[in-house]
Write a protein that holds these residues in place. Structure first.
Motif, PDB file in Angstrom:
ATOM      1  N   GLU A   1      12.198   1.761   1.662  1.00  0.00           N
ATOM      2  CA  GLU A   1      11.536   3.053   1.769  1.00  0.00           C
ATOM      3  C   GLU A   1      10.614   3.126   2.983  1.00  0.00           C
ATOM      4  OE1 GLU A   1       9.846   4.472  -1.892  1.00  0.00           O
ATOM      5  OE2 GLU A   1      11.702   4.108  -3.009  1.00  0.00           O
ATOM      6  N   ILE A   2       9.964   2.027   3.314  1.00  0.00           N
ATOM      7  CA  ILE A   2       9.163   2.009   4.537  1.00  0.00           C
ATOM      8  C   ILE A   2      10.079   2.155   5.751  1.00  0.00           C
ATOM      9  CG2 ILE A   2       7.709   0.581   6.033  1.00  0.00           C
ATOM     10  CD1 ILE A   2       6.182   1.756   3.700  1.00  0.00           C
ATOM     11  N   GLY A   3      11.265   1.551   5.688  1.00  0.00           N
ATOM     12  CA  GLY A   3      12.233   1.726   6.761  1.00  0.00           C
ATOM     13  C   GLY A   3      12.613   3.189   6.925  1.00  0.00           C
ATOM     14  N   GLU A   4      12.863   3.865   5.802  1.00  0.00           N
ATOM     15  CA  GLU A   4      13.189   5.290   5.863  1.00  0.00           C
ATOM     16  C   GLU A   4      12.024   6.084   6.441  1.00  0.00           C
ATOM     17  OE1 GLU A   4      14.377   9.091   3.021  1.00  0.00           O
ATOM     18  OE2 GLU A   4      13.842   7.167   2.105  1.00  0.00           O
ATOM     19  N   ALA A   5      10.815   5.766   6.005  1.00  0.00           N
ATOM     20  CA  ALA A   5       9.634   6.464   6.513  1.00  0.00           C
ATOM     21  C   ALA A   5       9.505   6.285   8.029  1.00  0.00           C
ATOM     22  CB  ALA A   5       8.379   5.946   5.805  1.00  0.00           C
ATOM     23  N   ASN A   6       9.748   5.096   8.512  1.00  0.00           N
ATOM     24  CA  ASN A   6       9.685   4.845   9.955  1.00  0.00           C
ATOM     25  C   ASN A   6      10.755   5.627  10.706  1.00  0.00           C
ATOM     26  OD1 ASN A   6       7.451   3.140   9.954  1.00  0.00           O
ATOM     27  ND2 ASN A   6       8.689   1.305   9.602  1.00  0.00           N
TER      28      ASN A   6
ATOM     29  N   ALA B   1       4.674  11.095   3.484  1.00  0.00           N
ATOM     30  CA  ALA B   1       4.820  11.298   2.041  1.00  0.00           C
ATOM     31  C   ALA B   1       5.508  10.096   1.392  1.00  0.00           C
ATOM     32  CB  ALA B   1       5.610  12.578   1.769  1.00  0.00           C
ATOM     33  N   ILE B   2       6.548   9.581   2.045  1.00  0.00           N
ATOM     34  CA  ILE B   2       7.246   8.412   1.514  1.00  0.00           C
ATOM     35  C   ILE B   2       6.341   7.189   1.569  1.00  0.00           C
ATOM     36  CG2 ILE B   2       9.145   6.785   1.923  1.00  0.00           C
ATOM     37  CD1 ILE B   2      10.830   9.170   2.828  1.00  0.00           C
ATOM     38  N   PHE B   3       5.700   6.994   2.720  1.00  0.00           N
ATOM     39  CA  PHE B   3       4.799   5.849   2.844  1.00  0.00           C
ATOM     40  C   PHE B   3       3.698   5.892   1.792  1.00  0.00           C
ATOM     41  CE2 PHE B   3       0.609   4.526   4.311  1.00  0.00           C
ATOM     42  CZ  PHE B   3       0.810   3.161   4.362  1.00  0.00           C
ATOM     43  N   ASN B   4       3.106   7.058   1.605  1.00  0.00           N
ATOM     44  CA  ASN B   4       1.996   7.172   0.661  1.00  0.00           C
ATOM     45  C   ASN B   4       2.435   6.875  -0.767  1.00  0.00           C
ATOM     46  OD1 ASN B   4      -0.817   7.863   0.146  1.00  0.00           O
ATOM     47  ND2 ASN B   4      -0.005   9.663  -0.902  1.00  0.00           N
ATOM     48  N   ALA B   5       3.659   7.292  -1.115  1.00  0.00           N
ATOM     49  CA  ALA B   5       4.174   7.019  -2.463  1.00  0.00           C
ATOM     50  C   ALA B   5       4.304   5.505  -2.675  1.00  0.00           C
ATOM     51  CB  ALA B   5       5.519   7.706  -2.653  1.00  0.00           C
ATOM     52  N   VAL B   6       4.798   4.813  -1.643  1.00  0.00           N
ATOM     53  CA  VAL B   6       4.906   3.354  -1.737  1.00  0.00           C
ATOM     54  C   VAL B   6       3.515   2.727  -1.810  1.00  0.00           C
ATOM     55  CG1 VAL B   6       5.722   1.255  -0.568  1.00  0.00           C
ATOM     56  CG2 VAL B   6       7.099   3.339  -0.474  1.00  0.00           C
ATOM     57  N   TRP B   7       2.616   3.202  -0.977  1.00  0.00           N
ATOM     58  CA  TRP B   7       1.249   2.668  -0.927  1.00  0.00           C
ATOM     59  C   TRP B   7       0.540   2.839  -2.264  1.00  0.00           C
ATOM     60  CZ3 TRP B   7      -3.939   3.917  -1.227  1.00  0.00           C
ATOM     61  CH2 TRP B   7      -4.834   3.066  -0.537  1.00  0.00           C
ATOM     62  N   GLN B   8       0.702   4.010  -2.884  1.00  0.00           N
ATOM     63  CA  GLN B   8       0.029   4.303  -4.141  1.00  0.00           C
ATOM     64  C   GLN B   8       0.509   3.427  -5.289  1.00  0.00           C
ATOM     65  OE1 GLN B   8      -2.555   6.194  -4.655  1.00  0.00           O
ATOM     66  NE2 GLN B   8      -2.663   7.272  -2.702  1.00  0.00           N
ATOM     67  N   ARG B   9       1.782   3.076  -5.281  1.00  0.00           N
ATOM     68  CA  ARG B   9       2.311   2.288  -6.391  1.00  0.00           C
ATOM     69  C   ARG B   9       2.175   0.784  -6.166  1.00  0.00           C
ATOM     70  NH1 ARG B   9       7.925   3.886  -4.545  1.00  0.00           N
ATOM     71  NH2 ARG B   9       8.770   2.040  -3.509  1.00  0.00           N
ATOM     72  N   THR B  10       1.664   0.392  -4.989  1.00  0.00           N
ATOM     73  CA  THR B  10       1.536  -1.028  -4.659  1.00  0.00           C
ATOM     74  C   THR B  10       0.115  -1.505  -4.922  1.00  0.00           C
ATOM     75  OG1 THR B  10       3.237  -0.829  -2.947  1.00  0.00           O
ATOM     76  CG2 THR B  10       1.776  -2.749  -2.839  1.00  0.00           C
TER      77      THR B  10
ATOM     78  N   GLN C   1       3.615  -2.488   8.351  1.00  0.00           N
ATOM     79  CA  GLN C   1       5.044  -2.197   8.438  1.00  0.00           C
ATOM     80  C   GLN C   1       5.317  -0.750   8.821  1.00  0.00           C
ATOM     81  OE1 GLN C   1       6.210  -3.302   4.492  1.00  0.00           O
ATOM     82  NE2 GLN C   1       6.452  -5.468   4.992  1.00  0.00           N
ATOM     83  N   PHE C   2       4.433   0.144   8.422  1.00  0.00           N
ATOM     84  CA  PHE C   2       4.624   1.564   8.705  1.00  0.00           C
ATOM     85  C   PHE C   2       4.123   1.894  10.103  1.00  0.00           C
ATOM     86  CE2 PHE C   2       3.009   6.082   8.013  1.00  0.00           C
ATOM     87  CZ  PHE C   2       4.266   6.652   8.164  1.00  0.00           C
ATOM     88  N   ILE C   3       4.976   2.496  10.908  1.00  0.00           N
ATOM     89  CA  ILE C   3       4.627   2.791  12.284  1.00  0.00           C
ATOM     90  C   ILE C   3       3.374   3.672  12.358  1.00  0.00           C
ATOM     91  CG2 ILE C   3       5.407   3.968  14.387  1.00  0.00           C
ATOM     92  CD1 ILE C   3       8.269   3.160  13.620  1.00  0.00           C
ATOM     93  N   GLY C   4       3.202   4.557  11.388  1.00  0.00           N
ATOM     94  CA  GLY C   4       2.057   5.455  11.405  1.00  0.00           C
ATOM     95  C   GLY C   4       0.754   4.816  10.986  1.00  0.00           C
ATOM     96  N   GLY C   5       0.808   3.601  10.466  1.00  0.00           N
ATOM     97  CA  GLY C   5      -0.397   2.934  10.007  1.00  0.00           C
ATOM     98  C   GLY C   5      -0.994   3.590   8.782  1.00  0.00           C
ATOM     99  N   CYS C   6      -2.256   3.320   8.531  1.00  0.00           N
ATOM    100  CA  CYS C   6      -2.927   3.839   7.332  1.00  0.00           C
ATOM    101  C   CYS C   6      -4.072   4.780   7.668  1.00  0.00           C
ATOM    102  CB  CYS C   6      -3.474   2.674   6.488  1.00  0.00           C
ATOM    103  SG  CYS C   6      -2.179   1.806   5.573  1.00  0.00           S
TER     104      CYS C   6
ATOM    105  N   LYS D   1      -4.560   7.815   7.324  1.00  0.00           N
ATOM    106  CA  LYS D   1      -4.901   8.849   6.352  1.00  0.00           C
ATOM    107  C   LYS D   1      -5.444   8.263   5.059  1.00  0.00           C
ATOM    108  CE  LYS D   1      -1.663  12.369   8.000  1.00  0.00           C
ATOM    109  NZ  LYS D   1      -0.593  13.312   7.615  1.00  0.00           N
ATOM    110  N   GLN D   2      -5.457   6.950   4.936  1.00  0.00           N
ATOM    111  CA  GLN D   2      -5.928   6.335   3.686  1.00  0.00           C
ATOM    112  C   GLN D   2      -7.441   6.282   3.677  1.00  0.00           C
ATOM    113  OE1 GLN D   2      -4.216   5.782   1.152  1.00  0.00           O
ATOM    114  NE2 GLN D   2      -2.181   6.066   2.000  1.00  0.00           N
TER     115      GLN D   2
END
Length: 203
Positions: free
Chosen positions: A156-161, A174-183, A195-200, A202-203
């Motif tokens: 999913e992080i790959g898809e987000a990238n 949106a995809i990254f945040n969903a993964v981040w929230q459940r981790t 791993q996410f090109i956009g970084g964090c 917005k966190q």
């Protein structure tokens, strides 16, 4: 012994041990060809490695490791110029690999993820997105073997990238945040941010 040596990072010992194998005693040398291809790559003999991998693939068409390595060689050299070759490698693997007959730690998930990663590095954004989505589809089919969250997260992080590469920033986040929230756990979340090109941001 050769495989154990290679896994331990002793590549010179790995290559030396391979030379001691008596080919004439083998009923099927497809796995040996695969190992010899790895040895060739370690010393920069790419053309020889490709020939061995093709021989290995043609002899043991059900195996997924040779196609993954072949795709890596083609995509790592020049992804855009070798897309047709990568398509051929993928089509062969999809036609012949059967996870019910060949139980291995790698699968079509690994192949598509590898292609997605190579496409992303080459800025082939649409191709990367397609590959990561295919990896997710294949992962859902073999969930009986792979149930860990880590694999799902990687895909999913790959898809987000890939979406971010396409300029679809909101969809990517949106995809990254969903993964981040459940981790759970700061360390695991920090890894996701790396791993996410956009970084964090917005966190």
């Amino acid at each position: 012994m050769a495989v154990l040596a290679n896994n331990a990072g002793r590549s010179a010992d790995f290559r030396k041990l391979l030379t001691r194998i008596k080919v004439e005693t083998l009923k099927d040398k497809s796995y040996l060809d695969y190992l010899l291809a790895i040895a060739d790559l370690q010393v920069g003999k790419t053309a020889e490695a490709e020939r061995r991998l093709i021989d290995s693939r043609n002899t043991a068409s059900y195996a997924i490791e040779p196609p993954i390595l072949l795709a890596g060689i083609a995509g790592g050299r020049n992804f855009k110029a070798n897309e047709a070759k990568i398509d051929e490698i993928t089509a062969f693997a999809e036609k012949n690999f059967d996870e019910n007959k060949y139980v291995t730690r790698t699968s079509l998930v690994s192949l598509h993820y590898r292609i997605g990663t190579l496409a992303l590095a080459a800025k082939r954004c649409d191709r990367a997105h397609t590959a990561f989505k295919k990896a997710q589809d294949k992962h859902s089919l073999i969930g009986k073997y792979w149930t860990g969250k880590d694999i799902r997260n990687f895909l999913e992080i790959g898809e987000a990238n890939a979406l971010r590469c396409q300029g679809k920033f909101n969809d990517a986040y949106a995809i990254f945040n969903a993964v981040w929230q459940r981790t759970p756990g700061k360390e695991a979340r920090d890894t996701l941010c790396e791993q996410f090109i956009g970084g964090c941001s917005k966190q």
